[in-house]
Scaffold this motif. Structure first.
Motif, PDB file in Angstrom:
ATOM      1  N   ASP A 152     -25.022 -40.134  23.801  1.00 48.01           N
ATOM      2  CA  ASP A 152     -23.774 -39.392  23.685  1.00 48.01           C
ATOM      3  C   ASP A 152     -22.822 -39.956  22.637  1.00 48.01           C
ATOM      4  N   ARG A 153     -23.097 -41.185  22.154  1.00 47.44           N
ATOM      5  CA  ARG A 153     -22.281 -41.774  21.085  1.00 47.44           C
ATOM      6  C   ARG A 153     -23.022 -41.784  19.754  1.00 47.44           C
ATOM      7  N   LEU A 154     -24.057 -40.972  19.665  1.00 47.42           N
ATOM      8  CA  LEU A 154     -24.872 -40.799  18.456  1.00 47.42           C
ATOM      9  C   LEU A 154     -25.640 -42.058  18.070  1.00 47.42           C
ATOM     10  N   ARG A 155     -25.901 -42.920  19.049  1.00 48.51           N
ATOM     11  CA  ARG A 155     -26.759 -44.072  18.806  1.00 48.51           C
ATOM     12  C   ARG A 155     -28.213 -43.662  19.015  1.00 48.51           C
ATOM     13  N   THR A 156     -29.114 -44.180  18.190  1.00 46.10           N
ATOM     14  CA  THR A 156     -30.526 -43.809  18.260  1.00 46.10           C
ATOM     15  C   THR A 156     -31.184 -44.442  19.483  1.00 46.10           C
ATOM     16  N   ARG A 157     -31.742 -43.605  20.340  1.00 43.95           N
ATOM     17  CA  ARG A 157     -32.478 -44.066  21.520  1.00 43.95           C
ATOM     18  C   ARG A 157     -33.958 -44.222  21.232  1.00 43.95           C
ATOM     19  N   ASP A 158     -34.470 -43.343  20.381  1.00 44.71           N
ATOM     20  CA  ASP A 158     -35.892 -43.373  20.049  1.00 44.71           C
ATOM     21  C   ASP A 158     -36.082 -42.567  18.779  1.00 44.71           C
ATOM     22  N   HIS A 159     -37.248 -42.713  18.160  1.00 43.66           N
ATOM     23  CA  HIS A 159     -37.521 -41.926  16.965  1.00 43.66           C
ATOM     24  C   HIS A 159     -39.013 -41.614  16.889  1.00 43.66           C
ATOM     25  N   TYR A 160     -39.327 -40.500  16.217  1.00 46.92           N
ATOM     26  CA  TYR A 160     -40.689 -39.998  16.118  1.00 46.92           C
ATOM     27  C   TYR A 160     -40.924 -39.473  14.702  1.00 46.92           C
ATOM     28  N   ASP A 161     -42.123 -39.666  14.200  1.00 44.35           N
ATOM     29  CA  ASP A 161     -42.486 -39.102  12.913  1.00 44.35           C
ATOM     30  C   ASP A 161     -42.559 -37.584  13.019  1.00 44.35           C
ATOM     31  N   VAL A 162     -42.098 -36.906  11.977  1.00 43.32           N
ATOM     32  CA  VAL A 162     -42.186 -35.453  11.885  1.00 43.32           C
ATOM     33  C   VAL A 162     -43.115 -35.139  10.712  1.00 43.32           C
ATOM     34  N   PRO A 163     -44.149 -34.322  10.920  1.00 41.81           N
ATOM     35  CA  PRO A 163     -45.213 -34.194   9.926  1.00 41.81           C
ATOM     36  C   PRO A 163     -44.925 -33.266   8.758  1.00 41.81           C
ATOM     37  N   GLY A 164     -43.698 -32.786   8.617  1.00 38.83           N
ATOM     38  CA  GLY A 164     -43.387 -31.885   7.519  1.00 38.83           C
ATOM     39  C   GLY A 164     -41.901 -31.620   7.430  1.00 38.83           C
ATOM     40  N   ILE A 165     -41.529 -30.581   6.691  1.00 40.56           N
ATOM     41  CA  ILE A 165     -40.126 -30.257   6.447  1.00 40.56           C
ATOM     42  C   ILE A 165     -39.478 -29.738   7.731  1.00 40.56           C
ATOM     43  N   PRO A 166     -38.409 -30.363   8.211  1.00 35.89           N
ATOM     44  CA  PRO A 166     -37.768 -29.925   9.458  1.00 35.89           C
ATOM     45  C   PRO A 166     -37.252 -28.499   9.372  1.00 35.89           C
ATOM     46  N   SER A 167     -37.418 -27.770  10.478  1.00 35.70           N
ATOM     47  CA  SER A 167     -37.030 -26.368  10.491  1.00 35.70           C
ATOM     48  C   SER A 167     -36.125 -26.019  11.678  1.00 35.70           C
ATOM     49  N   ARG A 168     -36.532 -26.346  12.901  1.00 36.41           N
ATOM     50  CA  ARG A 168     -35.766 -25.989  14.095  1.00 36.41           C
ATOM     51  C   ARG A 168     -35.658 -27.192  15.024  1.00 36.41           C
ATOM     52  N   ALA A 169     -34.595 -27.233  15.817  1.00 34.04           N
ATOM     53  CA  ALA A 169     -34.399 -28.313  16.792  1.00 34.04           C
ATOM     54  C   ALA A 169     -33.642 -27.763  17.987  1.00 34.04           C
ATOM     55  N   ARG A 170     -34.033 -28.235  19.186  1.00 34.67           N
ATOM     56  CA  ARG A 170     -33.359 -27.827  20.411  1.00 34.67           C
ATOM     57  C   ARG A 170     -33.428 -28.939  21.447  1.00 34.67           C
ATOM     58  N   VAL A 171     -32.455 -28.931  22.370  1.00 37.85           N
ATOM     59  CA  VAL A 171     -32.407 -29.828  23.520  1.00 37.85           C
ATOM     60  C   VAL A 171     -32.241 -28.958  24.757  1.00 37.85           C
ATOM     61  N   SER A 172     -32.904 -29.314  25.843  1.00 39.17           N
ATOM     62  CA  SER A 172     -32.788 -28.540  27.078  1.00 39.17           C
ATOM     63  C   SER A 172     -31.384 -28.671  27.652  1.00 39.17           C
ATOM     64  N   PRO A 173     -30.941 -27.700  28.458  1.00 35.99           N
ATOM     65  CA  PRO A 173     -29.588 -27.757  29.031  1.00 35.99           C
ATOM     66  C   PRO A 173     -29.297 -29.044  29.803  1.00 35.99           C
ATOM     67  N   THR A 174     -30.331 -29.646  30.408  1.00 39.18           N
ATOM     68  CA  THR A 174     -30.145 -30.895  31.147  1.00 39.18           C
ATOM     69  C   THR A 174     -30.149 -32.127  30.254  1.00 39.18           C
ATOM     70  N   GLY A 175     -30.596 -31.966  29.018  1.00 36.53           N
ATOM     71  CA  GLY A 175     -30.762 -33.104  28.123  1.00 36.53           C
ATOM     72  C   GLY A 175     -32.047 -33.866  28.340  1.00 36.53           C
ATOM     73  N   HIS A 176     -32.915 -33.391  29.223  1.00 36.09           N
ATOM     74  CA  HIS A 176     -34.138 -34.122  29.582  1.00 36.09           C
ATOM     75  C   HIS A 176     -35.301 -33.865  28.638  1.00 36.09           C
ATOM     76  N   PHE A 177     -35.212 -32.804  27.819  1.00 31.76           N
ATOM     77  CA  PHE A 177     -36.276 -32.499  26.870  1.00 31.76           C
ATOM     78  C   PHE A 177     -35.674 -32.134  25.519  1.00 31.76           C
ATOM     79  N   ALA A 178     -36.407 -32.463  24.464  1.00 33.42           N
ATOM     80  CA  ALA A 178     -36.022 -32.066  23.114  1.00 33.42           C
ATOM     81  C   ALA A 178     -37.254 -31.508  22.415  1.00 33.42           C
ATOM     82  N   ALA A 179     -37.028 -30.619  21.461  1.00 37.61           N
ATOM     83  CA  ALA A 179     -38.125 -30.001  20.715  1.00 37.61           C
ATOM     84  C   ALA A 179     -37.726 -29.888  19.258  1.00 37.61           C
ATOM     85  N   TRP A 180     -38.750 -29.902  18.402  1.00 41.03           N
ATOM     86  CA  TRP A 180     -38.493 -29.673  16.979  1.00 41.03           C
ATOM     87  C   TRP A 180     -39.702 -29.000  16.354  1.00 41.03           C
TER      88      TRP A 180
END
Length: 339
Positions: free
Chosen positions: A122-150
């Protein structure tokens, strides 16, 4: 033609090409320099604290030229054109919910760029990171904050044509468990198991139950809205000609872009809303082609990006098909409303 004449022509051509190259470099340098300085009449942007908690604020990628370009920036949702507070965190795509953010970044290398997804607290500190295999296009977080997608382009760089390939990942933000590609999910189309080598997924949007999501499935030249189940690892087709779905806060409707016959091949979409109970489509009052995964400002209003002078501007339009589109903020993209 004499040898001397040929040599003179060759030298002239080399000098001309060198002059063009120098001019191009100087122009690019000057343009980059302008990008680092705030434009006259642009929004006021100052450094400060940006949080993903609280209510009544909007966080977005700032596109205004100046020292804070591409940074996550916040304004009151009730005054989107007001002064912006910049975080120092740069993202190409962004979304947030319930104090969790996902930031898709470019990592600039000596030869080429690579990309990564950052999970932010919530303070924009990095909790984790993952490689993305190409040019970023879309991103979403679930309403609970428990899941993220890209979603990333791993081949091509536009949804307008057919010659592209995407990769969509989902991560459990609590455990770090990563589903690197939705292509591993079982597909049910028209009530029957379906398999094809050309399947692509993009544009995930989550329901509030930490199980259900929606996305676009493309195969054999057609696109479908699919409902996904994170427990059974299954997606089921629901409706044809749906791209970049966005689930309403009450979970009853999907905002999306739909290909419409007669529009240009490079701008083929109009915005629609689909009632998930009746499957009735409602065209929205935006006449321009929109290539974006819209967000819901509330249960009545859709917000989306269109090209602007500095990259993109944000507009809103009623979700019931009435009214007219209205620009709410210049030089901004990837908004998230904090609820």
């Amino acid at each position: 033609m004499t040898v001397r004449t040929r040599i003179l022509i060759l030298l002239s051509a080399v000098v001309a090409l060198a002059a063009v190259a120098v001019a191009s470099v100087l122009h690019a340098s000057a343009r980059a320099d302008r990008r680092d300085h705030a434009q006259a009449g642009g929004p006021k942007v100052t450094s400060g604290t940006v949080s993903l908690t609280g209510h009544g604020r909007m966080v977005f990628r700032n596109m205004a030229w100046g020292p804070h370009r591409d940074e996550l920036t916040t304004v009151p949702a009730s005054d989107p054109a007001g002064p912006r507070t910049a975080s120092g965190v740069k993202c190409l795509r962004f979304y947030a919910a319930s104090g969790t953010g996902v930031c898709l970044q470019a990592v600039h290398g000596p030869v080429s760029d690579t990309y990564r997804a950052l999970l932010l607290d919530d303070r924009l500190r990095t909790r984790d990171h993952y490689d993305v295999p190409g040019i970023p296009s879309r991103a979403r977080v679930s309403p609970t904050g428990h899941f993220a997608a890209w979603t990333a382009f791993v081949g091509g760089d536009s949804y307008a044509g057919t010659n592209f390939s995407t990769r969509t990942a989902i991560v459990d933000t609590r455990t770090g468990e990563l589903i690197p590609s939705l292509e591993a999910f079982r597909i049910v189309r028209d009530g029957h198991p379906y398999r094809a080598a050309d399947t692509n997924f993009w544009g995930v949007t989550f329901a509030a139950d930490d199980r259900t999501f929606y996305a676009t499935l493309a195969t054999r030249g057609s696109t479908y809205l699919v409902r996904g189940d994170l427990r059974t690892r299954t997606v089921t087709t629901l409706h044809a000609n749906v791209e970049c779905p966005s689930l309403s806060p009450d979970g009853t409707r999907i905002a999306y872009k739909k290909r419409v016959k007669g529009l240009p091949k490079d701008a083929p979409w109009h915005l629609y809303v689909l009632d998930l109970h009746t499957m009735r489509e409602t065209p929205l009052a935006e006449p321009r082609s929109v290539d974006d995964q819209a967000v819901w400002k509330d249960t009545r209003t859709i917000v989306y990006a269109l090209p602007g002078d500095y990259g993109a501007d944000l507009y809103e339009v009623p979700a019931d098909g009435s009214g007219q589109p209205r620009r709410i903020i210049k030089a901004a993209v990837s908004p998230a409303y904090l609820r």
